[in-house]
Design an enzyme around this catalytic site. Structure first.
Site, PDB file in Angstrom:
ATOM      1  N   SER A  81     -36.609 -71.028  96.175  1.00  0.00           N
ATOM      2  CA  SER A  81     -35.933 -71.432  97.230  1.00  0.00           C
ATOM      3  C   SER A  81     -35.442 -70.310  98.355  1.00  0.00           C
ATOM      4  CB  SER A  81     -34.664 -72.090  96.892  1.00  0.00           C
ATOM      5  OG  SER A  81     -33.843 -72.415  97.921  1.00  0.00           O
TER       6      SER A  81
ATOM      7  N   TYR B  18     -27.493 -72.944  91.596  1.00  0.00           N
ATOM      8  CA  TYR B  18     -28.751 -73.522  91.998  1.00  0.00           C
ATOM      9  C   TYR B  18     -29.527 -71.935  92.801  1.00  0.00           C
ATOM     10  CZ  TYR B  18     -32.607 -75.165  94.775  1.00  0.00           C
ATOM     11  OH  TYR B  18     -33.978 -74.902  95.285  1.00  0.00           O
TER      12      TYR B  18
ATOM     13  N   LYS C  93     -32.561 -70.046  90.815  1.00  0.00           N
ATOM     14  CA  LYS C  93     -34.079 -69.747  91.473  1.00  0.00           C
ATOM     15  C   LYS C  93     -34.220 -68.077  91.511  1.00  0.00           C
ATOM     16  CE  LYS C  93     -35.613 -73.701  92.045  1.00  0.00           C
ATOM     17  NZ  LYS C  93     -36.565 -74.326  91.522  1.00  0.00           N
TER      18      LYS C  93
ATOM     19  N   LYS D  60     -31.744 -88.305  97.268  1.00  0.00           N
ATOM     20  CA  LYS D  60     -31.046 -87.039  97.220  1.00  0.00           C
ATOM     21  C   LYS D  60     -29.478 -87.025  97.964  1.00  0.00           C
ATOM     22  CE  LYS D  60     -33.233 -83.320  98.108  1.00  0.00           C
ATOM     23  NZ  LYS D  60     -33.896 -82.254  98.928  1.00  0.00           N
TER      24      LYS D  60
END
Length: 257
Positions: free
Chosen positions: A88, A110, A114, A147
């Site tokens: 990401s 998050y 990553k 989402k």
């Protein structure tokens, strides 16, 4: 080819499955399923993750995003299966140097999950398999419905325009620019790299930044909707990237060899 897709029920996973199902022998894994079968696999395309940048349960994010990815990588090495995985652009944080070897500044659990897996991949030597990580920028397209607040501005604005005729845009949205890439273009990169004999990490975007304001105006014109300006919530201000734009030098060099 025989390909295992993780996260096939998610946004990008659904689109990936549709693109590959008529061309390859697919199998699937979702978090909580029985361990996948690696026998005779050619590739794993690892898309499964908690993708919410506002998820605060750090243990949950690390367990499902980082720890599981590390276990998957070990299984790929043990069974000589190549791996593609979703990273990401959030790993760049508020920095504005978007080269793959630039300093990184993850700001959410998050983004940290990553970053740490990217770091693990870069520190590991692979002799028999290819491991390809793709730092997605702002992906949009079909199958974003589930989402919620994490959907792209394109999807949010479309839904607001259709349902209410009013698009809610953060104040000063002309100053927030992102690299928006359609999911079909992301998938096209994955497919091309199935034939690339390299391991590494690549940015995946368009190389062009577009403001939230211009996206809202584009969608408003399409649906004859109005714009309403709202304050940005305090909960996202500290980690909200004001600018992203993929540096595609490495990606283009790899694909043009």
């Amino acid at each position: 080819m025989k390909i295992l897709i993780t996260g096939h029920k998610g946004f990008i996973g659904q689109n990936m499955t549709k693109a590959l199902e008529d061309r390859h022998d697919l199998s699937f894994y979702e978090w909580g399923d029985s361990p996948p079968d690696f026998e005779n696999l050619d590739w794993v395309i690892h898309l499964g993750a908690i993708s919410s940048t506002t998820e605060k349960d750090i243990e949950k994010v690390m367990r499902q995003n980082h720890d599981f990815s590390c276990l998957l990588l070990v299984a790929c090495q043990t069974n000589n299966v190549n791996l593609q995985y979703a990273s990401s652009a959030s790993v760049y944080g508020l920095n504005q140097n978007f080269k793959e070897d630039a300093p990184l500044n993850p700001l959410s659990p998050y983004a940290w999950s990553k970053y740490l897996f990217d770091r693990h991949v870069r520190s590991t030597k692979f002799d028999k398999i290819k491991v390809q990580g793709f730092r997605y920028f702002n992906v949009h397209g079909p199958h974003e419905d589930h989402k919620g607040d994490q959907a792209s501005p394109y999807h949010k604005f479309e839904q607001q325009a259709k349902n209410t005729g009013v698009i809610k845009v953060f104040e000063n949205s002309e100053n927030y620019l992102r690299d928006f890439i359609h999911v079909n273009d992301v998938i096209d990169v994955h497919l091309k790299f199935l034939d690339v004999e390299e391991t590494g990490i690549w940015n995946v975007g368009t190389g062009t930044a577009k403001s939230f304001q211009s996206v809202a105006e584009e969608v408003a014109a399409k649906h004859n909707a109005k714009l309403e300006y709202i304050p940005m919530p305090d909960s996202v201000k500290s980690q909200y990237q004001s600018y992203t734009c993929a540096d595609l030098t490495k990606l283009n060099a790899t694909l043009n060899k």
